[in-house]
Design an enzyme around this catalytic site. Structure first.
Site, PDB file in Angstrom:
ATOM      1  N   HIS A 281      53.622  66.457  37.434  1.00 21.07           N
ATOM      2  CA  HIS A 281      52.365  65.871  37.900  1.00 21.07           C
ATOM      3  C   HIS A 281      52.075  66.056  39.395  1.00 21.07           C
ATOM      4  CE1 HIS A 281      48.885  63.365  37.753  1.00 21.07           C
ATOM      5  NE2 HIS A 281      49.393  62.402  38.479  1.00 21.07           N
TER       6      HIS A 281
ATOM      7  N   HIS B  95      54.558  56.509  38.735  1.00 19.71           N
ATOM      8  CA  HIS B  95      54.433  57.330  39.941  1.00 19.71           C
ATOM      9  C   HIS B  95      53.571  56.590  40.949  1.00 19.71           C
ATOM     10  CE1 HIS B  95      50.798  58.380  37.700  1.00 19.71           C
ATOM     11  NE2 HIS B  95      50.353  59.150  38.664  1.00 19.71           N
TER      12      HIS B  95
ATOM     13  N   ASP C 273      51.412  60.035  34.312  1.00 21.77           N
ATOM     14  CA  ASP C 273      50.502  61.181  34.287  1.00 21.77           C
ATOM     15  C   ASP C 273      51.333  62.466  34.234  1.00 21.77           C
ATOM     16  OD1 ASP C 273      48.718  59.188  34.720  1.00 21.77           O
ATOM     17  OD2 ASP C 273      47.924  59.954  36.625  1.00 21.77           O
TER      18      ASP C 273
ATOM     19  N   HIS D  61      50.812  57.260  42.661  1.00 18.43           N
ATOM     20  CA  HIS D  61      49.357  57.371  42.833  1.00 18.43           C
ATOM     21  C   HIS D  61      48.740  55.977  42.769  1.00 18.43           C
ATOM     22  CE1 HIS D  61      48.942  61.906  41.691  1.00 18.43           C
ATOM     23  NE2 HIS D  61      49.006  61.732  42.994  1.00 18.43           N
TER      24      HIS D  61
ATOM     25  N   HIS E  29      44.714  56.616  29.800  1.00 22.50           N
ATOM     26  CA  HIS E  29      44.333  57.304  31.028  1.00 22.50           C
ATOM     27  C   HIS E  29      43.097  58.158  30.743  1.00 22.50           C
ATOM     28  CE1 HIS E  29      45.048  59.565  34.858  1.00 22.50           C
ATOM     29  NE2 HIS E  29      45.635  58.450  35.213  1.00 22.50           N
TER      30      HIS E  29
ATOM     31  N   ASP F 232      46.155  54.630  41.535  1.00 25.53           N
ATOM     32  CA  ASP F 232      45.608  54.040  40.298  1.00 25.53           C
ATOM     33  C   ASP F 232      46.701  53.472  39.388  1.00 25.53           C
ATOM     34  OD1 ASP F 232      46.232  56.837  39.907  1.00 25.53           O
ATOM     35  OD2 ASP F 232      45.116  56.827  38.020  1.00 25.53           O
ATOM     36  N   HIS F 233      47.969  53.649  39.804  1.00 24.13           N
ATOM     37  CA  HIS F 233      49.080  53.095  39.025  1.00 24.13           C
ATOM     38  C   HIS F 233      49.852  52.050  39.826  1.00 24.13           C
ATOM     39  CE1 HIS F 233      48.837  56.291  35.861  1.00 24.13           C
ATOM     40  NE2 HIS F 233      48.112  56.815  36.826  1.00 24.13           N
TER      41      HIS F 233
HETATM   42 ZN   LIG Z   1      46.536  58.293  37.135  1.00 23.53          ZN
HETATM   43 ZN   LIG Z   2      48.569  60.445  38.898  1.00 24.76          ZN
END
Ligand SMILES: [Zn+2]
Ligand SMILES: [Zn+2]
Length: 307
Positions: free
Chosen positions: A140, A63, A211, A65, A269, A67-68
């Site tokens: 998510h 996804h 996530d 976001h 995570h 942090d990914h």
């Molecule tokens: Zn994340």
């Molecule tokens: Zn996320």
């Protein structure tokens, strides 16, 4: 086949856990590495490993976001300078194309190799003679996918002595039988391949989820997996928080692994709220429900043995 964790933290980088990225090493199988997510500084993490960026064949983004994702343009750019010439295929939710295109074009980064960016929908997103990859939508807040990597079964080993004893001479016929083909000999005898092959080698199943809250698709994607990589942003007892922020707890991850009949569960995570001395406790919480649980750590490698 090995899973190598490059980043295992939630949300933002922490000293002991960088943001998410997981390498599926398929070096024996296809001389390649498949990357799942590419959080910021994934390329820095790779510097401390034996992973060669030029070997990265596919990148699956769960996804969008940060942090990914934020490590992707940098990794793609550096790969040009690290001898990467082969094509890279990138799979991800709608928006991934624009993100890659904009970040590379605004920074005037030119890659010396072709990229193929595929905005996925649910279903089979890749198949060749070795692997099938299936994607499913999780829960998510923004579209987040889980990936199920299925290795195809391989025919069993050829029972050459048995064939010779039956009067079949080595040659192209052996190859046909090895490939599971039925063969008619010159004298009219029929050779059924299954009589001259050992048991087929069952393919492995690796499920890596983005996530997510607990959801039905997580269960489907994880069915009978040799290993399930599931997020566990919160500890047991914090289900209300997990629900509120579209994440899962250790116990919820374990319940999915149990219901899906997985062989092994790896929690990842992990929030930086949990310090190193609490990690074993997180494993314990999950292990009460699903005993074969471990917790991911940056630079940890998990071998997935053939069956
Ligand atoms: Zn994340
Ligand atoms: Zn996320």
């Amino acid at each position: 086949m090995d899973l190598f964790f490059l980043g295992t933290g939630a949300g933002m980088p922490a000293k002991l856990r960088n943001v998410t990225s997981i390498a599926l090493k398929l070096l024996e199988e296809r001389g390649a590495i498949w990357l799942f997510d590419c959080g910021e500084a994934t390329q820095h993490q790779i510097l401390h490993t034996s992973i060669k960026p030029r070997r990265i064949e596919k990148i699956f983004i769960t996804h969008l976001h940060g942090d990914h994702l934020y490590g992707l343009p940098g990794l793609l750019s550096s790969r040009s300078f690290q001898g990467g010439e082969s094509e890279v295929t990138i799979y991800g939710p709608k928006g991934i194309k624009e993100y890659i295109h904009l970040s590379l074009s605004i920074s005037q980064s030119y890659l010396k190799y072709p990229i193929n960016v595929i905005e996925i929908e649910e279903g089979i997103i890749f198949e060749d003679d070795q692997f099938i990859v299936e994607a499913g939508l999780l829960d998510h807040g923004i579209p987040s996918y889980g990936y199920r990597v299925v290795e195809k079964d391989k025919p069993g080993t050829l029972l050459a002595e048995k064939l010779k004893a039956a009067g079949v001479k080595p040659g192209p016929i052996f190859k046909k039988i090895k490939n599971g083909e039925r063969v008619v000999l010159e004298d009219g005898r029929v050779i059924e391949p299954e009589e001259f092959l050992g048991p087929p080698q069952r393919g492995r199943i690796v499920t890596i989820l983005g996530d997510t809250r607990v959801c039905e698709n997580a269960l489907k994607l994880a069915k009978n997996a040799d290993i399930l990589v599931h997020e566990a942003t919160f500890s047991k007892g914090e289900e209300h928080l997990a629900f509120k922020y579209f994440h899962s707890t250790t116990k919820q991850a374990a319940e999915i692994a149990l219901q899906a009949d997985c062989k092994k569960l790896c929690l990842t995570h992990i929030s930086s709220r949990y310090e190193r001395n609490a990690w074993q406790e997180l494993v314990q919480e999950a292990a009460e429900t699903f005993p074969n649980t471990l917790i991911a750590e940056d630079f940890k490698e998990i071998h997935i043995p053939s069956k």
